[in-house]
Design an enzyme around this catalytic site. Structure first.
Site, PDB file in Angstrom:
ATOM      1  N   TYR A  40      43.929  35.767  41.839  1.00  0.00           N
ATOM      2  CA  TYR A  40      43.179  36.528  42.879  1.00  0.00           C
ATOM      3  C   TYR A  40      43.975  36.501  44.165  1.00  0.00           C
ATOM      4  O   TYR A  40      44.859  35.311  44.596  1.00  0.00           O
ATOM      5  CB  TYR A  40      41.792  36.065  43.257  1.00  0.00           C
ATOM      6  CG  TYR A  40      40.788  36.101  42.278  1.00  0.00           C
ATOM      7  CD1 TYR A  40      39.785  37.218  42.620  1.00  0.00           C
ATOM      8  CD2 TYR A  40      40.483  35.475  41.339  1.00  0.00           C
ATOM      9  CE1 TYR A  40      38.862  37.724  41.463  1.00  0.00           C
ATOM     10  CE2 TYR A  40      39.443  35.664  40.132  1.00  0.00           C
ATOM     11  CZ  TYR A  40      38.641  36.880  40.404  1.00  0.00           C
ATOM     12  OH  TYR A  40      37.649  36.910  39.575  1.00  0.00           O
ATOM     13  N   ASP A  67      32.469  40.747  42.625  1.00  0.00           N
ATOM     14  CA  ASP A  67      31.009  41.277  43.441  1.00  0.00           C
ATOM     15  C   ASP A  67      31.469  42.355  43.798  1.00  0.00           C
ATOM     16  O   ASP A  67      32.403  43.296  43.697  1.00  0.00           O
ATOM     17  CB  ASP A  67      30.963  40.212  44.449  1.00  0.00           C
ATOM     18  CG  ASP A  67      30.306  38.961  43.768  1.00  0.00           C
ATOM     19  OD1 ASP A  67      30.022  39.006  42.658  1.00  0.00           O
ATOM     20  OD2 ASP A  67      30.773  37.897  44.670  1.00  0.00           O
TER      21      ASP A  67
END
Length: 364
Positions: free
Chosen positions: A130, A66
């Site tokens: 992540y 994002d």
């Protein structure tokens, strides 16, 4: 002669690893049309236009991120078709050429591999990791070093109950329906995912913060590994684990949230800010110790090379460029022209407001 020309004009597919600071981008995906927003992919494809491919070069991104999210190492595949009689680019030349033509200093191509024509950067990935960075002891955003702003989530609290966070993270491990941690707008057909690793650990003192300016700052890392994630799953899980660390939730409540499968419940309606999140690595199980030959026949559908028993599927370092620099100090000598991984210049962007982002609730 004509056969050689035909071979020279065939398409060659590459797997490319790249990194970026996401502060200036509207995510990694390209933004098409007249909008002012721009994605990392826009700059990559603009650089690829300078390669004079017969057909336009499009990057197929492995992992979408994002706006504001960073990547230590993302991946993509692309096809390049040179003019008749010109051989395919070597991976080293392609890496150097893309970096030469990139017009944004916050993007860098790390390395490229030749791969068969059927290889797909998104679907062939076997693992994605992540990293989420936190900073405690930061009552105001301006207490954070300018070099750490937009690189972590600053929390006002002086400490976190890390033991409770680790206990809560255990409830998330394994195969579950993660609907409770999925934001609306996800293209996934199934909310079931397998979380292989979820860890919470302290970081060494940040090298970007002077000892005299730390003023009680402590840095923490959360890491999550899975083959794939739902939309904003990592940021939602992070928000819940931070709530546990601050004493607002108990580890048992995290299990209840997971089992509720309700993305709009009382405690899971917030997501951690984007600027603390980094895509750390994308791994491909069959890209291990043995690299692809530099001259894989273009259009070849040969199967992935098998790893030797000595290394097995755990030999991931070739597939994780973020750790090449530390593990291969002499890589330049063995890969002429590839160059060492250089640090990206950190930007001193104005700080964004810290805290959680509210997930819109449906009106009653």
């Amino acid at each position: 002669m004509s056969a050689c020309l035909a071979a020279g004009s065939a398409r060659a597919r590459y797997l490319v690893y790249f990194q970026y600071l996401g502060t200036d981008f509207n995510g990694v995906a390209a933004v098409r049309g007249p909008q002012h927003a721009v994605g990392v992919q826009n700059y990559l494809e603009e650089a690829a236009e300078r390669l004079n491919s017969v057909v336009p070069v499009k990057f197929t991104i492995s992992s979408r991120t994002d706006a504001g999210v960073h990547a230590l190492s993302n991946a993509a595949h692309l096809d390049i078709q040179r003019r008749s009689g010109q051989p395919p680019f070597s991976p080293e030349v392609l890496t150097e050429a893309l970096n030469t033509h990139l017009r944004h200093p916050a993007i860098r191509v790390l390395q490229a591999f030749r791969v068969p024509s059927h290889f797909h950067a998104r679907y062939a990935a076997t693992s994605r990791t992540y990293l989420y960075r936190l900073a405690t002891g930061c009552p105001r955003p301006d207490h954070l070093s300018v070099f750490e702003r937009n690189r972590c989530w600053p929390l006002r609290a002086d400490c976190l109950d890390v033991a409770a966070m680790q206990e809560a993270a255990q409830h998330l491990l394994g195969t579950h329906d993660f609907s409770a941690f999925q934001s609306t707008g996800s293209p996934a057909t199934s909310p079931v995912r397998t979380l292989r690793r979820a860890s919470v650990s302290p970081e060494p003192s940040s090298p970007l913060v002077l000892p005299g300016e730390s003023r009680g700052l402590r840095f923490w890392s959360l890491e999550f590994e899975s083959q794939s994630f739902l939309y904003r799953q990592v940021r939602r899980m992070t928000a819940v684990l931070v709530a546990v660390g601050l004493g607002a939730l108990t580890p048992a409540q995290v299990k209840m949230i997971l089992e509720s499968r309700d993305p709009l419940g009382r405690h899971q309606s917030r997501v951690a800010p984007a600027h603390g999140l980094f895509l750390k690595s994308v791994l491909y199980g069959d890209l291990g110790k043995r690299r692809w030959p530099k001259e894989v026949p273009a259009g070849s559908d040969q199967p992935f090379p098998r790893l030797s028993r000595q290394w097995g599927r755990g030999s991931r370092w070739q597939c994780c460029p973020s750790c090449w620099a530390s593990r291969l100090p002499d890589r330049e000598a063995r890969a002429p022209g590839a160059g060492r991984l250089k640090d990206l210049e950190l930007e001193t962007s104005s700080p964004k407001a810290g805290g959680l982002e509210e997930v819109p609730r449906p009106r009653s």
